[in-house]
Design an enzyme around this catalytic site. Structure first.
Site, short mmCIF file in Angstrom:
data_model
loop_
_atom_site.label_atom_id
_atom_site.label_comp_id
_atom_site.label_asym_id
_atom_site.label_seq_id
_atom_site.Cartn_x
_atom_site.Cartn_y
_atom_site.Cartn_z
N CYS A 112 0.81 -1.23 0.00
CA CYS A 112 0.00 0.00 0.00
C CYS A 112 0.84 1.27 0.00
O CYS A 112 0.34 2.35 -0.31
CB CYS A 112 -0.95 0.00 1.20
SG CYS A 112 -1.94 -1.48 1.30
N HIS A 251 -3.43 6.94 2.67
CA HIS A 251 -3.83 5.67 2.07
C HIS A 251 -5.23 5.33 2.57
O HIS A 251 -5.52 5.45 3.76
CB HIS A 251 -2.83 4.58 2.47
CG HIS A 251 -3.30 3.21 2.13
ND1 HIS A 251 -3.80 2.87 0.89
CD2 HIS A 251 -3.37 2.07 2.88
CE1 HIS A 251 -4.15 1.61 0.89
NE2 HIS A 251 -3.91 1.10 2.09
N ASN A 281 -10.13 -0.44 -0.21
CA ASN A 281 -8.66 -0.33 -0.17
C ASN A 281 -8.10 -0.84 -1.50
O ASN A 281 -8.17 -2.03 -1.78
CB ASN A 281 -8.14 -1.17 1.01
CG ASN A 281 -6.63 -1.12 1.14
OD1 ASN A 281 -5.93 -0.64 0.25
ND2 ASN A 281 -6.13 -1.62 2.25
N1 ACO Z 1 -18.75 -9.11 9.75
C1 ACO Z 1 -19.17 -9.25 11.02
N2 ACO Z 1 -18.34 -9.50 12.04
C2 ACO Z 1 -17.01 -9.59 11.77
C3 ACO Z 1 -16.52 -9.46 10.48
C4 ACO Z 1 -17.45 -9.21 9.43
N3 ACO Z 1 -17.08 -9.04 8.16
N4 ACO Z 1 -15.19 -9.61 10.51
C5 ACO Z 1 -14.85 -9.82 11.77
N5 ACO Z 1 -15.96 -9.82 12.54
C6 ACO Z 1 -16.06 -10.00 13.97
C7 ACO Z 1 -14.88 -10.75 14.53
O1 ACO Z 1 -15.07 -12.14 14.42
C8 ACO Z 1 -14.87 -10.27 15.97
O2 ACO Z 1 -15.86 -10.99 16.69
P1 ACO Z 1 -15.58 -11.47 18.19
O3 ACO Z 1 -15.40 -10.20 18.99
O4 ACO Z 1 -16.80 -12.23 18.53
O5 ACO Z 1 -14.33 -12.29 18.12
C9 ACO Z 1 -15.35 -8.83 15.87
O6 ACO Z 1 -16.01 -8.72 14.61
C10 ACO Z 1 -14.22 -7.82 15.93
O7 ACO Z 1 -13.18 -8.25 15.06
P2 ACO Z 1 -11.86 -7.41 14.90
O8 ACO Z 1 -10.95 -8.10 13.94
O9 ACO Z 1 -11.32 -7.05 16.24
O10 ACO Z 1 -12.48 -6.10 14.22
P3 ACO Z 1 -11.78 -4.73 13.94
O11 ACO Z 1 -12.54 -3.66 14.59
O12 ACO Z 1 -10.28 -4.77 14.16
O13 ACO Z 1 -12.00 -4.57 12.38
C11 ACO Z 1 -10.74 -4.79 10.34
C12 ACO Z 1 -11.44 -5.51 11.49
C13 ACO Z 1 -11.81 -4.02 9.58
C14 ACO Z 1 -10.09 -5.81 9.45
C15 ACO Z 1 -9.71 -3.80 10.90
O14 ACO Z 1 -8.88 -4.46 11.85
C16 ACO Z 1 -8.84 -3.21 9.84
O15 ACO Z 1 -9.30 -2.51 8.95
N6 ACO Z 1 -7.52 -3.42 9.93
C17 ACO Z 1 -6.59 -2.89 8.97
C18 ACO Z 1 -6.38 -3.91 7.95
C19 ACO Z 1 -6.09 -3.33 6.60
O16 ACO Z 1 -6.50 -2.26 6.25
N7 ACO Z 1 -5.35 -4.10 5.82
C20 ACO Z 1 -5.12 -3.75 4.50
C21 ACO Z 1 -3.71 -3.55 4.13
S1 ACO Z 1 -2.75 -2.63 5.23
C22 ACO Z 1 -3.29 -1.13 5.04
O17 ACO Z 1 -3.73 -0.83 3.99
C23 ACO Z 1 -3.23 -0.23 6.18
#
Ligand code: ACO
Length: 326
Positions: A112, A251, A281
């Site tokens: 990214c 980004h 993204n």
């Molecule tokens: N729908 C419903 N529930 C979900 C989903 C979904 N699609 N995905 C995860 N959950 C649940 C999980 O199972 C978890 O449940 P639990 O509490 O019962 O275990 C709960 O939601 C919370 O999950 P987390 O992973 O803690 O959620 P978070 O708030 O961190 O959001 C996300 C997840 C959106 C992936 C976030 O961490 C994120 O955006 N991270 C950055 C990742 C990224 O952008 N990567 C791309 C490349 S790097 C970059 O570009 C920066």
């Protein structure tokens, strides 16, 4: 000589995948996706879209805006982690499409952060006097390496391309840049294969090793810290403070990441550019796509101080300050 941006362009596949469409594919809701990421829809490549064709369309728009012809180009860099082929580079395919026969063409892989890495390479070549006109393109077809059974990651990504035309000029457009990597965290975000470690095989497909693996929560925390650090280092190199920023173009990964950084930098919402609700993204394409939209809609004005800021797999991060001259 210094680097001046003289054209921007972007390109997208026609097909749109909404959160409602994703609700039918995995156990999730539009409400969860919107509140956790800010994304409402993303573009999805069809079978006849390639990274090189999106990159070429974006490049043609940037060339048209600048009035530069392909034969005048000295360098073409494509930042991508989803190239058409392992080799030749996607940049060579773009060069061929454009008939830019005088350019050196190569790809940069910094996930990214790739666009900022590529732009800082071109900036160095321009400062050294070896390059006068160059194209820097960020282009991705991520939806072909997304695991559509993984609700943690499949909703995040989209396809697209953005391009900028850079020309040598006596007055600086690009002011300062900062790039840094931390390979110790590579396993937080990667595509296991196909590659040397996991060559193309039935095992690769059966174990879904050809899809993105991501520890989203860890990436989230590291992204906020690294992007803040990169932004502050870049600003201080030019003697600026966050008050001097006219437009912050981060980004486009997750609205909550962007809001957290904006808060740490003390930026009001109107100075933070966000368009991930429509594109998700798009990795290395996200910043040049955002720049093109901001440029064409008037969100960036001549004379503005623009700060780019990115973070991605590797792990990589980078920031760049630009005095907008278009
Ligand atoms: N729908 C419903 N529930 C979900 C989903 C979904 N699609 N995905 C995860 N959950 C649940 C999980 O199972 C978890 O449940 P639990 O509490 O019962 O275990 C709960 O939601 C919370 O999950 P987390 O992973 O803690 O959620 P978070 O708030 O961190 O959001 C996300 C997840 C959106 C992936 C976030 O961490 C994120 O955006 N991270 C950055 C990742 C990224 O952008 N990567 C791309 C490349 S790097 C970059 O570009 C920066």
């Amino acid at each position: 000589m210094r680097s001046r941006l003289t054209g921007t362009g972007s390109a997208f596949p026609f097909n749109v995948l909404t959160n409602q469409d994703i609700e039918k594919m995995v156990d999730t809701t539009d409400e969860w996706i919107t509140t956790r990421t800010g994304i409402k829809e993303r573009r999805i490549a069809s079978s006849d879209d390639f990274t090189s064709t999106l990159a070429t369309t974006a490049a043609l728009k940037a060339l048209e805006m600048s009035g530069v012809s392909p034969a005048e180009l000295d360098m073409i860099i494509v930042a991508t982690v989803t190239p058409d082929f392992p080799f030749p580079s996607t940049a060579c395919l773009v060069q061929n499409n454009l008939k830019a026969e005088n350019a050196a063409a190569f790809d940069v892989s910094a996930a990214c952060s790739g666009f900022i890495y590529a732009l800082s390479i071109v900036d160095s070549f321009i400062r050294s006097g070896k390059v006068k006109k160059a194209l820097v393109i960020g282009a991705e077809i991520l939806t072909r390496i997304v695991d559509w059974t993984d609700r943690n990651s499949c909703l995040l990504f989209g396809d697209g391309a953005g391009a900028v035309l850079i020309e040598a000029d006596s007055s600086p457009g690009i002011l300062d840049s900062f790039i840094k990597s931390d390979g110790s965290c590579w396993e937080l975000l990667y595509q296991p294969g196909p590659g040397n470690r996991n060559p193309a095989s039935h095992k690769l497909i059966d174990e879904r090793l050809n899809f993105i693996r991501m520890q989203g929560n860890e990436v989230f925390k590291l992204a906020v810290r690294a992007m803040e650090d990169a932004a502050l280092k870049t600003l201080s190199a030019g003697g600026f403070t966050t008050d001097d920023i006219d437009l912050f173009v981060p980004h486009q990964a997750n609205r909550r990441i962007i809001e957290a950084i904006g808060k740490r930098l003390g930026l009001p919402d109107e100075k933070v550019f966000v368009n991930l609700d429509r594109y998700g993204n798009t990795s290395s394409a996200s910043i040049p796509i955002a720049l093109d939209e901001a440029n064409r809609t008037g969100a960036i004005k001549t004379g503005d101080l623009v700060l780019l800021d990115a973070f991605g797999g590797g792990l990589t991060c980078g920031a760049m300050s630009i005095r907008w001259q278009l």
